[in-house]
Design an enzyme around this catalytic site. Structure first.
Site, short mmCIF file in Angstrom:
data_model
loop_
_atom_site.label_atom_id
_atom_site.label_comp_id
_atom_site.label_asym_id
_atom_site.label_seq_id
_atom_site.Cartn_x
_atom_site.Cartn_y
_atom_site.Cartn_z
N GLY A 115 0.65 -1.07 -0.04
CA GLY A 115 0.02 0.09 0.15
C GLY A 115 0.80 1.39 0.05
O GLY A 115 2.04 1.20 0.72
N GLY A 145 0.22 1.33 -3.23
CA GLY A 145 0.50 0.81 -4.61
C GLY A 145 1.25 1.49 -5.64
O GLY A 145 1.34 0.82 -6.82
N GLY A 146 1.92 2.32 -5.38
CA GLY A 146 3.08 2.93 -6.34
C GLY A 146 3.92 2.10 -7.02
O GLY A 146 3.95 1.64 -8.21
N LYS A 147 4.73 1.32 -6.10
CA LYS A 147 5.75 0.36 -6.50
C LYS A 147 5.05 -0.91 -7.18
O LYS A 147 5.50 -1.23 -8.13
CB LYS A 147 6.77 0.05 -5.45
CG LYS A 147 7.45 1.37 -5.06
CD LYS A 147 8.15 0.99 -3.69
CE LYS A 147 9.17 2.36 -3.26
NZ LYS A 147 8.25 3.02 -2.49
N CYS A 170 11.40 4.78 3.08
CA CYS A 170 11.26 6.41 2.74
C CYS A 170 11.77 6.97 3.78
O CYS A 170 11.38 7.81 4.46
CB CYS A 170 9.94 6.51 2.42
SG CYS A 170 10.05 8.18 1.51
#
Length: 488
Positions: free
Chosen positions: A301, A303-305, A421
């Site tokens: 979550g 979901g970008g990657k 991150c």
């Protein structure tokens, strides 16, 4: 809506009133000064409800029909106030005859927003004070608006440079404290960022750390990803974007709403930081030493990657399982991987600490662990005020367990990408070295070797980690370690 800035005085449009007999016709009038009201409501929600400005601000702008210059002003007041909150609080402390913590929670956002207008924009002082006090009358009442007026008039007596000379410690004697006030970061964050950069307080005032802090207070550009097999960077260029610097899938949007771009609306492109794209890409570039058909994104979550990995997997006839613990976020992941080439992506609700899959079944595993988010302070400036050293301590056991489960999930010869991150060493090097010390079946690969297009990435033992930096690469401060599970 992408973040914009505006630094000149603006007198908002008023709602139209017409009709016979004093009766109003058409839509209801817009509130007086809608820009400041939206900014105030977001700042108060951030302070009182731990809301995230990047999620709430576009919703309020849309709901209230605030567009154009008003929206730009609301955005500048919101993000500018949050970024410089530490500096403004130091100034306000000298202007209030009691502790700032004792000031009413409804009033404090007004003071901070007023200080931002007075000290960091070109809005004339009389307008900055007058408009903020007028807003105060409407949201906190006449009595407390007089308090706001008195404090802001004290703030207006000096400019930012003059106030800094008063409220900031001497740089030579206390470089961390000086940078904390001048660049508006908690002192502990300044110290940990300096540690991650390899700087010490005696290193001539922490110059690299200062460059990083400055970058955190700049407006980040909007970066798009063209999902492979579904769109191209050239498609995004036709919509006004510029090719990315490093990622072959990246494009920068100088201005405008990314949601207005056709490819984004159709889920063929998305908003994604360039470093986020590259850490996923690096995982796919490592030789998996054998079959390469089963990929896992273990904490997927929002979901970008996963969206990028699913597209890349589809081009190789591989399949991605994107696992997420929270059902709502798993729904976002499902949307991100939907219609990947060859239907290569599948989202599931699962707990990475108690895997729903067999051991040693995947060829590649990405584990982007929950972290403090200190690498994304440009985009979420309020995070710097919410995090504490205790959060790092609390997250460490989860991070270590998730990396351990990722290693258990990959087959011998396969590869694990550990991603955060955050550049905080206790979330990066300490976690990786802790897992390495417990196992004799892991090899720490040299991650920068898989990202040759990006300079100055090497960090950690023998430069084997990849660490992105906002002030160096113009990206979030993403960390990447690549681990191979040895055969036998």
């Amino acid at each position: 809506m992408s973040e914009q800035s505006r630094s000149q005085h603006h007198r908002p449009r008023r709602g139209a009133e017409s009709g016979r007999g004093g009766r109003r016709s058409g839509p209801p009038p817009r509130p007086r000064d809608p820009a400041r009201r939206v900014a105030y409501d977001v700042l108060r929600a951030v302070e009182q409800r731990d809301a995230y400005a990047n999620l709430l601000l576009p919703v309020l702008l849309s709901e209230r029909g605030v567009h154009g210059r008003d929206a730009a002003l609301a955005t500048e007041l919101t993000y500018g106030t949050l970024r410089r909150q530490g500096t403004y609080d130091a100034v306000l402390e000298t202007c209030v005859d009691r502790t700032l913590a004792s000031v009413d929670g409804e009033v404090l956002p007004l003071l901070r927003m007023g200080a931002h207008q007075l000290l960091s924009t070109n809005i004339p002082p009389h307008a900055a004070v007058g408009e903020t006090v007028d807003l105060a009358r409407r949201v906190v009442g006449h009595h407390r608006s007089r308090f706001v007026n008195a404090i802001l008039r004290k703030v207006s007596a000096r400019d930012l440079e003059e106030w800094t000379a008063i409220v900031a410690p001497e740089r030579d004697r206390d470089p961390s404290g000086y940078l904390s006030v001048v660049h508006s970061h908690p002192r502990w964050v300044v110290k940990e960022l300096a540690r991650a950069l390899g700087e010490r307080a005696k290193d001539a005032g922490l110059p690299r750390t200062e460059e990083l802090l400055k970058a955190h207070n700049e407006r980040p550009r909007v970066t798009l990803v063209a999902k492979p097999g579904r769109s191209k960077v050239s498609d995004l260029e036709e919509a006004g974007a510029e090719p990315g610097r490093y990622s072959p899938f990246a494009a920068y949007l100088p201005e405008g709403d990314p949601g207005a771009i056709r490819e984004v609306r159709q889920n063929r492109a998305a908003v994604q930081d360039e470093a986020s794209q590259l850490v996923a890409l690096a995982l796919t570039r490592v030789d998996a030493h054998g079959e390469d058909r089963r990929w896992l994104d273990m904490c997927a979550g929002p979901g970008g990657k996963a969206g990028l990995l699913a597209s890349l997997a589809g081009q190789r006839d591989a399949r991605l399982v994107a696992s997420e613990l929270q059902p709502a976020r798993a729904g976002l992941v499902a949307g991100a991987v939907r219609r990947a080439p060859r239907d290569a992506g599948r989202a599931i609700v699962a707990d990475g600490t108690r895997p729903a899959w067999r051991r040693e079944v995947f060829d590649r595993v990405l584990v982007d662990v929950p972290c403090t988010g200190l690498g994304a302070l440009r985009r979420r400036p309020e995070s710097r005020w919410r995090r504490s050293p205790e959060n790092v301590v609390e997250l460490a056991p989860l991070q270590r367990e998730l990396l351990t489960k990722a290693v258990e999930s990959v087959r011998p010869g396969g590869v694990v990408a550990y991603v955060t991150c955050s550049p905080h060493l206790d979330e990066t090097d300490v976690i990786v070295q802790g897992v390495l010390s417990e196992r004799d079946d892991l090899e720490l690969l040299r991650a920068p070797d898989y990202l040759d297009e990006v300079p100055d990435l090497a960090a950690g033992p023998e430069g084997r980690y990849a660490q992105f930096w906002p002030h160096v690469h113009g990206t979030d401060a993403m960390f990447l370690a690549l681990l191979r599970k040895r055969n036998g």
